[in-house]
Design a protein around this motif. Structure first.
Motif, PDB file in Angstrom:
ATOM      1  N   GLY A 190       0.556  -1.305  -0.584  1.00 16.48           N
ATOM      2  CA  GLY A 190       0.140  -0.094  -0.016  1.00 16.48           C
ATOM      3  C   GLY A 190       0.954   0.819   0.201  1.00 16.48           C
ATOM      4  N   MET A 191       1.710   1.191   0.974  1.00 11.82           N
ATOM      5  CA  MET A 191       2.823   2.276   0.791  1.00 11.82           C
ATOM      6  C   MET A 191       3.027   2.547  -0.537  1.00 11.82           C
ATOM      7  N   SER A 192       3.818   1.461  -1.905  1.00 17.72           N
ATOM      8  CA  SER A 192       4.606   1.799  -3.032  1.00 17.72           C
ATOM      9  C   SER A 192       3.509   1.916  -3.662  1.00 17.72           C
ATOM     10  N   ALA A 193       1.789   1.534  -4.106  1.00 16.41           N
ATOM     11  CA  ALA A 193       0.801   2.142  -4.173  1.00 16.41           C
ATOM     12  C   ALA A 193       0.635   3.799  -3.805  1.00 16.41           C
ATOM     13  N   MET A 194       0.659   4.065  -2.817  1.00 16.18           N
ATOM     14  CA  MET A 194      -0.149   5.704  -2.252  1.00 16.18           C
ATOM     15  C   MET A 194       1.208   6.273  -2.759  1.00 16.18           C
ATOM     16  N   LEU A 195       2.291   5.836  -2.544  1.00 12.54           N
ATOM     17  CA  LEU A 195       3.128   7.160  -3.103  1.00 12.54           C
ATOM     18  C   LEU A 195       3.451   7.260  -4.709  1.00 12.54           C
ATOM     19  N   LEU A 196       2.813   6.308  -5.231  1.00  8.42           N
ATOM     20  CA  LEU A 196       2.978   6.696  -7.348  1.00  8.42           C
ATOM     21  C   LEU A 196       1.232   7.209  -7.221  1.00  8.42           C
ATOM     22  N   ASP A 197       0.499   6.949  -6.348  1.00  8.88           N
ATOM     23  CA  ASP A 197      -0.318   7.095  -6.343  1.00  8.88           C
ATOM     24  C   ASP A 197      -0.260   9.520  -6.500  1.00  8.88           C
ATOM     25  N   GLU A 198      -0.258   9.292  -5.479  1.00  9.90           N
ATOM     26  CA  GLU A 198       0.851  10.309  -5.359  1.00  9.90           C
ATOM     27  C   GLU A 198       1.274  11.242  -6.293  1.00  9.90           C
ATOM     28  N   LEU A 199       2.864  11.009  -7.077  1.00  8.94           N
ATOM     29  CA  LEU A 199       3.759  11.098  -8.169  1.00  8.94           C
ATOM     30  C   LEU A 199       2.588  11.061  -9.047  1.00  8.94           C
ATOM     31  N   MET A 200       1.930  10.498  -9.332  1.00 12.15           N
ATOM     32  CA  MET A 200       0.976  10.437 -10.693  1.00 12.15           C
ATOM     33  C   MET A 200       0.529  11.223 -10.778  1.00 12.15           C
ATOM     34  N   GLY A 201      -0.385  12.006  -9.661  1.00  7.84           N
ATOM     35  CA  GLY A 201      -1.502  12.536  -9.627  1.00  7.84           C
ATOM     36  C   GLY A 201      -1.029  13.755  -9.195  1.00  7.84           C
ATOM     37  N   TRP A 202       1.040  14.103  -9.255  1.00  5.33           N
ATOM     38  CA  TRP A 202       1.229  16.088  -9.828  1.00  5.33           C
ATOM     39  C   TRP A 202       2.222  15.586 -11.112  1.00  5.33           C
ATOM     40  N   ALA A 203       2.124  14.442 -11.521  1.00  2.00           N
ATOM     41  CA  ALA A 203       2.417  14.846 -12.949  1.00  2.00           C
ATOM     42  C   ALA A 203       1.686  15.297 -13.598  1.00  2.00           C
ATOM     43  N   CYS A 204      -0.425  15.242 -13.607  1.00  2.00           N
ATOM     44  CA  CYS A 204      -1.204  14.909 -13.750  1.00  2.00           C
ATOM     45  C   CYS A 204      -1.597  17.387 -13.736  1.00  2.00           C
ATOM     46  N   ALA A 205      -1.176  17.554 -12.230  1.00  4.87           N
ATOM     47  CA  ALA A 205      -1.141  18.823 -11.849  1.00  4.87           C
ATOM     48  C   ALA A 205       0.191  19.144 -12.610  1.00  4.87           C
ATOM     49  N   ALA A 206       1.115  19.068 -12.254  1.00  2.36           N
ATOM     50  CA  ALA A 206       1.948  19.622 -13.814  1.00  2.36           C
ATOM     51  C   ALA A 206       1.918  19.469 -14.865  1.00  2.36           C
ATOM     52  N   LYS A 207       1.214  19.481 -15.545  1.00  2.00           N
ATOM     53  CA  LYS A 207       0.337  19.981 -17.263  1.00  2.00           C
ATOM     54  C   LYS A 207      -0.578  20.684 -16.592  1.00  2.00           C
ATOM     55  N   GLY A 208      -0.955  20.869 -16.017  1.00  2.00           N
ATOM     56  CA  GLY A 208      -1.558  22.029 -15.468  1.00  2.00           C
ATOM     57  C   GLY A 208      -3.210  21.363 -15.147  1.00  2.00           C
ATOM     58  N   LEU A 209      -2.970  20.292 -15.050  1.00  2.00           N
ATOM     59  CA  LEU A 209      -4.300  19.369 -14.611  1.00  2.00           C
ATOM     60  C   LEU A 209      -4.429  18.581 -13.482  1.00  2.00           C
ATOM     61  N   PRO A 210      -5.326  19.417 -12.688  1.00  2.00           N
ATOM     62  CA  PRO A 210      -5.084  19.074 -11.135  1.00  2.00           C
ATOM     63  C   PRO A 210      -6.211  17.387 -11.105  1.00  2.00           C
ATOM     64  N   ALA A 211      -6.138  16.639 -10.552  1.00  2.00           N
ATOM     65  CA  ALA A 211      -6.613  15.518 -10.889  1.00  2.00           C
ATOM     66  C   ALA A 211      -6.509  14.456  -9.996  1.00  2.00           C
ATOM     67  N   MET A 212      -7.789  13.459  -9.948  1.00  2.00           N
ATOM     68  CA  MET A 212      -7.853  12.976  -9.134  1.00  2.00           C
ATOM     69  C   MET A 212      -7.727  11.094  -9.848  1.00  2.00           C
ATOM     70  N   THR A 213      -7.959  10.875  -8.766  1.00  2.00           N
ATOM     71  CA  THR A 213      -7.107   9.011 -10.001  1.00  2.00           C
ATOM     72  C   THR A 213      -8.342   8.296 -10.124  1.00  2.00           C
ATOM     73  N   ILE A 214      -8.941   7.621 -11.140  1.00  2.00           N
ATOM     74  CA  ILE A 214     -10.367   6.874 -11.079  1.00  2.00           C
ATOM     75  C   ILE A 214      -9.837   4.891 -10.861  1.00  2.00           C
ATOM     76  N   ALA A 215      -8.291   4.541 -11.752  1.00  2.00           N
ATOM     77  CA  ALA A 215      -7.866   3.890 -11.647  1.00  2.00           C
ATOM     78  C   ALA A 215      -6.305   3.815 -11.362  1.00  2.00           C
ATOM     79  N   LEU A 216      -5.778   2.788 -10.977  1.00  2.00           N
ATOM     80  CA  LEU A 216      -4.824   2.589 -10.914  1.00  2.00           C
ATOM     81  C   LEU A 216      -4.127   1.248 -11.032  1.00  2.00           C
ATOM     82  N   ASP A 217      -3.431   0.453 -11.527  1.00  2.00           N
ATOM     83  CA  ASP A 217      -3.153  -0.330 -11.918  1.00  2.00           C
ATOM     84  C   ASP A 217      -2.013  -0.832 -11.180  1.00  2.00           C
ATOM     85  N   VAL A 218      -1.354  -1.517 -10.299  1.00  2.00           N
ATOM     86  CA  VAL A 218      -0.027  -1.964  -9.366  1.00  2.00           C
ATOM     87  C   VAL A 218       0.458  -2.946  -9.640  1.00  2.00           C
TER      88      VAL A 218
END
Ligand SMILES: CCCCCCCCCCCC(=O)SCCNC(=O)CCNC(=O)[C@H](O)C(C)(C)COP(=O)(O)OP(=O)(O)OC[C@H]1O[C@@H](n2cnc3c(N)ncnc32)[C@H](O)[C@@H]1OP(=O)(O)O
Length: 212
Positions: A115-143
């Protein structure tokens, strides 16, 4: 007005000490009677937090939301006892995060909780969206957990936006050892949605950036 940088520094200092305490607690073989006494001391310490308590939807005064600093994030927050914390930097090929997990983050003995790896990736991937100007929420995560993630090992996390279709964003991510970046420990694919303005306003009533 209170100096924001000074407060952020104090929040981070407290976070660092709490993090260290959590790690000590997770590793201790201290005698049982000492543990009982220490629980009382921690309870007394908690009673010293006498200031106003923030409302559930209130954004912390030290934060920059939705595009920046989240001091109490369980992934990146320097004020969070739970966060490693993940340090993020932007590169030409997406975002890179660095951290090492502790025994307090353990799943299998000696290895990080999935769950830690999933959380950290989820967060970083969310930040990657925000870095493109699109602050976003996860709807699906395949780990996919390809190798266990040792605790106390410097880690490199990567997140890269692979597609944008309107408000829907696809992102890939990985966790690798910092000293052996060819070996993928965890790989992830995520789908994110940037909420429309009305939805964002109702979800985050305390966020000034979304208000009129
Ligand atoms: C911003 C903060 C930054 C936050 C700061 C970022 C850094 C932190 C990152 C951490 C990431 C997280 O943990 S986020 C927490 C975990 N995630 C969540 O709680 C999200 C729960 N889901 C939701 O609340 C909602 O689905 C939203 C807000 C994401 C989207 O709602 P909406 O804005 O009303 O969008 P809506 O019009 O319904 O849908 C837009 C398009 O996306 C599709 N779609 C929407 N939701 C889903 C879904 N769950 N599964 C499949 N598809 C979906 C729709 O079919 C539609 O496709 P089409 O018809 O256009 O084809």
């Amino acid at each position: 007005m209170e100096d924001l940088e000074l407060r952020r520094k104090a929040v981070a200092e407290l976070g660092r000490e709490l993090r260290s305490l959590m790690e000590t607690v997770a590793r201790t073989e201290t005698p049982t009677e000492d543990l009982q006494e220490l629980a009382g001391e921690v309870q007394r310490l908690e009673a010293r937090f006498t200031g106003r308590r923030r409302e559930r939807s209130e954004i912390p005064g030290v934060d920059v939301f939705p595009f920046g600093l989240r001091m109490y994030s369980p992934a990146t927050g320097h004020g969070s006892a739970f966060a490693p914390p993940l340090e993020i930097e932007e590169t030409e090929d997406g975002l890179v995060g660095r951290c090492a997990l502790g025994v307090a983050h353990e799943g299998p003995p000696g290895y990080a909780h999935g769950g830690m790896s999933a959380m950290l990736l989820d967060e970083l991937m969310g930040w990657a969206c925000a870095a493109k100007g699109l602050p976003a929420m996860t709807i699906a995560l395949d780990v996919r957990y390809q190798r266990p993630v040792p605790v106390e090992m410097p880690l490199l996390l990567r997140a890269r936006v692979t597609g944008i279709e309107g408000r829907k964003i696809t992102v890939s991510g990985s966790v690798v050892p910092e000293d052996d970046p060819q070996t993928i420990l965890v790989a992830a694919e995520g789908r994110f949605v940037a909420p429309d303005l009305d939805r964002a306003r109702s979800l985050f009533p305390g966020a000034k950036g979304y208000q009129n």
